[in-house]
Scaffold this motif. Structure first.
Motif, short mmCIF file in Angstrom:
data_model
loop_
_atom_site.label_atom_id
_atom_site.label_comp_id
_atom_site.label_asym_id
_atom_site.label_seq_id
_atom_site.Cartn_x
_atom_site.Cartn_y
_atom_site.Cartn_z
N ASN A 189 0.81 -1.21 0.00
CA ASN A 189 0.00 0.00 0.00
C ASN A 189 0.85 1.26 0.00
N ALA A 190 2.06 1.17 0.54
CA ALA A 190 2.95 2.34 0.53
C ALA A 190 3.47 2.65 -0.87
N GLU A 191 3.46 1.66 -1.76
CA GLU A 191 4.07 1.81 -3.08
C GLU A 191 3.09 2.22 -4.17
N VAL A 192 1.82 2.40 -3.83
CA VAL A 192 0.84 2.69 -4.87
C VAL A 192 -0.09 3.80 -4.39
N SER A 193 -0.61 4.58 -5.34
CA SER A 193 -1.55 5.65 -4.99
C SER A 193 -2.96 5.09 -4.87
N ASN A 194 -3.86 5.91 -4.35
CA ASN A 194 -5.25 5.48 -4.20
C ASN A 194 -5.86 5.07 -5.53
N THR B 200 -14.69 -25.79 -4.84
CA THR B 200 -13.85 -25.31 -5.94
C THR B 200 -14.54 -24.19 -6.69
N ALA B 201 -15.87 -24.29 -6.83
CA ALA B 201 -16.63 -23.24 -7.52
C ALA B 201 -16.51 -21.91 -6.80
N THR B 202 -16.48 -21.94 -5.46
CA THR B 202 -16.34 -20.68 -4.72
C THR B 202 -14.98 -20.05 -5.00
N LEU B 203 -13.93 -20.87 -5.03
CA LEU B 203 -12.58 -20.35 -5.30
C LEU B 203 -12.46 -19.86 -6.74
N LEU B 204 -13.09 -20.58 -7.66
CA LEU B 204 -13.05 -20.16 -9.06
C LEU B 204 -13.78 -18.83 -9.24
N GLY B 205 -14.91 -18.68 -8.56
CA GLY B 205 -15.63 -17.41 -8.62
C GLY B 205 -14.78 -16.26 -8.11
N ALA B 206 -14.05 -16.50 -7.03
CA ALA B 206 -13.17 -15.45 -6.48
C ALA B 206 -12.08 -15.08 -7.48
N ALA B 207 -11.50 -16.09 -8.13
CA ALA B 207 -10.42 -15.83 -9.09
C ALA B 207 -10.92 -15.02 -10.27
N VAL B 208 -12.15 -15.31 -10.72
CA VAL B 208 -12.71 -14.61 -11.88
C VAL B 208 -13.08 -13.17 -11.53
N ALA B 209 -13.63 -12.95 -10.34
CA ALA B 209 -14.20 -11.64 -10.00
C ALA B 209 -13.20 -10.69 -9.35
N GLN B 210 -12.08 -11.18 -8.85
CA GLN B 210 -11.17 -10.33 -8.07
C GLN B 210 -10.69 -9.11 -8.86
N TRP B 211 -10.17 -9.33 -10.07
CA TRP B 211 -9.64 -8.22 -10.85
C TRP B 211 -10.74 -7.23 -11.27
N PRO B 212 -11.88 -7.69 -11.83
CA PRO B 212 -12.92 -6.72 -12.20
C PRO B 212 -13.39 -5.86 -11.03
N LEU B 213 -13.56 -6.46 -9.85
CA LEU B 213 -14.00 -5.67 -8.70
C LEU B 213 -12.92 -4.68 -8.27
N GLY B 214 -11.66 -5.11 -8.32
CA GLY B 214 -10.57 -4.19 -7.98
C GLY B 214 -10.49 -3.04 -8.97
N TRP B 215 -10.62 -3.35 -10.26
CA TRP B 215 -10.60 -2.32 -11.30
C TRP B 215 -11.76 -1.35 -11.10
N LEU B 216 -12.94 -1.90 -10.81
CA LEU B 216 -14.12 -1.06 -10.61
C LEU B 216 -13.94 -0.15 -9.40
N SER B 217 -13.32 -0.67 -8.34
CA SER B 217 -13.16 0.14 -7.13
C SER B 217 -12.21 1.31 -7.34
N ASP B 218 -11.34 1.21 -8.36
CA ASP B 218 -10.45 2.33 -8.69
C ASP B 218 -11.13 3.36 -9.59
N ARG B 219 -12.32 3.03 -10.08
CA ARG B 219 -13.02 3.92 -11.01
C ARG B 219 -14.21 4.63 -10.37
N MET B 220 -14.53 4.27 -9.13
CA MET B 220 -15.68 4.87 -8.45
C MET B 220 -15.39 4.95 -6.96
N ASP B 221 -16.32 5.50 -6.22
CA ASP B 221 -16.25 5.45 -4.77
C ASP B 221 -16.07 3.98 -4.37
#
Length: 378
Positions: free
Chosen positions: A115-120, A234-255
């Motif tokens: 967290n110290a190496e990246v901006s909000n 396994t389906a729960t872990l697969l869902g997490a792997a698929v959704a992690q990046w889109p949710l992170g990207w979205l959180s950088d684009r909005m509140d």
């Protein structure tokens, strides 16, 4: 380079965590431990996650983040390599407590350094990468167990070896942003500074630990066989792997709170679909597990990002310690509370997760009446 080094070194430690997750119960049963013994050993390990957040700030203040990482790795390593020397459940419980304390500090230092190496403006995406790599490292640990087995010294040596390698690699990373610390954890101060993040981490711990601990039992109680239970988890872990990046990207684009709210609402939908169906068919359960994993499990990274949005580099160790402390409280309390509900009804786990989601939604809606924190440009 610095971010890659931090993620790489911590991923090695996570391989060891993945190994020990399976090795401790299976080796323990092999040397005569009862299920109750295994439960106490696991409980003492997570109790270490309550203690680690109190140790991390003074360690960083006195030693700096690099040497503090090495000391924490030594605690974690020592709590692995000595286990075969003491074939006694009480000794294992104490040793796992030490190991849990060390691993908790490693989590705090890795996340504070990142967290110290990246901006909000890029924090959500960076932490999404961290979470994806972390899950891959944990799964790699399972492959190590599958290759080496659970008997003898080999798996313990392998797990302690990768922790030692993690410490060596971390010491080679350039200093980067200097992490300072107030020297102690002040939970109420963290709560005042990041109320949504800290309460969210506690609620996340209540839910995530319950899902991991009781998800297989829920699936089994709804008529699934061993292979189907494995596929559900396994389906729960697969869902997490698929959704992690889109949710992170979205959180950088909005509140960021809106992205978290989206994840919590999807969690509510998934658990209601599972809970309102008396005995969901396998296809429905699989789809529900995928959505549940994809909406619930990525939330930790978003909550850590939210907490660090308002922290300075001097505050990141204390912020990380407070969030891990809140998570640990939830992770210790959650499974027993959910188990009580499951004693009453086979729908107990979905009902528990739905109740947690409802509380989190209320907290977010109240918090979002205030303006979002300002973000920094990349």
């Amino acid at each position: 380079m610095i971010i890659a080094g931090i993620i790489g070194s911590f991923s090695l430690a996570l391989i060891a965590i993945g190994v020990m997750t399976t090795l401790v119960p299976m080796h323990g049963v092999g040397i005569g431990f009862s299920p109750l013994d295994i439960g106490w050993i696991a409980g003492l390990y997570y109790l270490g996650f309550l203690v680690g957040p109190w140790i991390a700030p003074p360690l960083v203040q006195r030693l700096g983040s690099g040497r503090a990482f090495a000391v924490a790795a030594l605690l974690a390593l020592g709590g692995i390599i000595v286990l075969p020397l003491f074939p006694d459940a009480a000794a294992w419980a104490g040793i796992r407590f030490v190991s849990g304390t060390g691993f908790a500090v490693l989590y705090i230092l890795a996340e504070a350094g990142l967290n110290a190496e990246v901006s909000n403006a890029g924090r959500g995406r960076m932490l999404s990468i961290y979470m994806i790599v972390s899950k891959a490292a944990l799964m790699l640990g399972q492959l190590v167990v599958g290759t080496l087995g659970v008997e003898g010294w080999a798996p313990f040596v392998a797990a302690s070896g990768v922790v030692a390698l993690a410490a060596v690699l971390r010491m080679q990373i350039p200093t980067g942003k200097v992490l300072m610390s107030a020297g102690r954890l002040r939970p109420l101060r963290v709560l005042r500074a990041a109320p949504v993040a800290m309460t969210g981490c506690a609620i996340y711990g209540l839910g995530e630990a319950s899902l991991y601990a009781l998800g297989p039992l829920y699936a089994q109680s709804n008529g699934m066989g061993v292979a189907e239970v494995s596929m559900f988890m396994t389906a729960t872990l697969l869902g997490a792997a698929v959704a992690q990046w889109p949710l992170g990207w979205l959180s950088d684009r909005m509140d960021r709170r809106r992205a978290i709210l989206l994840g919590v609402v999807c969690t509510m939908i998934a658990v209601c679909a599972l809970g309102l169906t008396a005995r969901p068919g396998f296809a429905v359960a699989l789809a529900g597990g995928f959505v549940l994993g994809g909406s619930l499990l990525p939330l930790y990274g978003l909550l850590v990002a939210l907490g660090n949005d308002s922290a300075t580099n001097e505050e990141r160790v204390e912020m990380g310690s407070g969030l891990v402390f809140a998570y640990a409280v939830g992770a210790i309390v959650g499974p027993p509370a959910a188990a009580v509900l499951m004693e009453l009804t086979p729908r107990g786990l979905p009902l528990w997760l739905a109740a947690l989601s409802a509380v989190q939604i209320v907290i977010l809606l109240v918090a979002m009446r205030r303006p979002a924190p300002l973000t920094q440009p990349l």
